[in-house]
Motif scaffolding. Structure first.
Motif, PDB file in Angstrom:
ATOM      1  N   MET A   1       0.823  -1.195   0.000  1.00  0.00           N
ATOM      2  CA  MET A   1       0.000   0.000   0.000  1.00  0.00           C
ATOM      3  C   MET A   1       0.862   1.253   0.000  1.00  0.00           C
ATOM      4  SD  MET A   1      -3.080   0.842  -0.119  1.00  0.00           S
ATOM      5  CE  MET A   1      -4.185   2.146   0.169  1.00  0.00           C
ATOM      6  N   LYS A   2       1.938   1.256   0.822  1.00  0.00           N
ATOM      7  CA  LYS A   2       2.816   2.423   0.873  1.00  0.00           C
ATOM      8  C   LYS A   2       3.543   2.624  -0.450  1.00  0.00           C
ATOM      9  CE  LYS A   2       3.626   2.409   5.819  1.00  0.00           C
ATOM     10  NZ  LYS A   2       4.637   2.383   6.888  1.00  0.00           N
ATOM     11  N   LEU A   3       3.942   1.549  -1.084  1.00  0.00           N
ATOM     12  CA  LEU A   3       4.644   1.640  -2.357  1.00  0.00           C
ATOM     13  C   LEU A   3       3.724   2.210  -3.436  1.00  0.00           C
ATOM     14  CD1 LEU A   3       7.350   1.048  -3.668  1.00  0.00           C
ATOM     15  CD2 LEU A   3       6.477  -1.199  -4.286  1.00  0.00           C
ATOM     16  N   ARG A   4       2.480   1.794  -3.414  1.00  0.00           N
ATOM     17  CA  ARG A   4       1.510   2.298  -4.387  1.00  0.00           C
ATOM     18  C   ARG A   4       1.280   3.796  -4.188  1.00  0.00           C
ATOM     19  NH1 ARG A   4      -4.786   0.498  -4.707  1.00  0.00           N
ATOM     20  NH2 ARG A   4      -5.372   1.962  -6.340  1.00  0.00           N
ATOM     21  N   THR A   5       1.155   4.224  -2.941  1.00  0.00           N
ATOM     22  CA  THR A   5       0.975   5.640  -2.641  1.00  0.00           C
ATOM     23  C   THR A   5       2.194   6.435  -3.083  1.00  0.00           C
ATOM     24  OG1 THR A   5      -0.347   5.006  -0.722  1.00  0.00           O
ATOM     25  CG2 THR A   5       0.450   7.267  -0.806  1.00  0.00           C
ATOM     26  N   PHE A   6       3.377   5.900  -2.840  1.00  0.00           N
ATOM     27  CA  PHE A   6       4.604   6.573  -3.248  1.00  0.00           C
ATOM     28  C   PHE A   6       4.634   6.783  -4.754  1.00  0.00           C
ATOM     29  CE2 PHE A   6       8.977   6.126  -4.801  1.00  0.00           C
ATOM     30  CZ  PHE A   6       9.530   7.260  -4.244  1.00  0.00           C
TER      31      PHE A   6
END
Length: 84
Positions: A1-6
């Motif tokens: 999820m964090k990678l997608r947001t980044f």
């Protein structure tokens, strides 16, 4: 999820840069006029335009700080007069 947001943030920043990274109209005008003149005139004109644009935020901040300072000094003077 964090990678997608980044990645979404990076893509958004890239798109914003491409959209708004064109430069200001004053710099563009000076650059177009400078091409008709010599290189020396272009350099001094573009530097003058940049200095003008940089001075405005400083002028606004200094004006606000001056107003706040004057109000604080006025309040302290009134407090000293009323005590005496």
């Amino acid at each position: 999820m964090k990678l997608r947001t980044f990645f979404l943030i990076m893509i958004a920043l890239f798109v914003v840069d491409l959209t708004f990274g064109q430069g200001c109209s004053q710099c563009k005008l000076i650059a177009e006029q400078g091409s008709e003149l010599g290189e020396d005139a272009f350099g001094s004109n573009i530097n003058s335009g940049i200095m003008y644009l940089m001075a405005m935020p400083y002028f606004i901040v200094l004006t606000v700080l001056l107003i706040v300072y004057r109000k604080q000094v006025g309040a302290k003077i009134k407090g000293m007069v009323s005590k005496g």
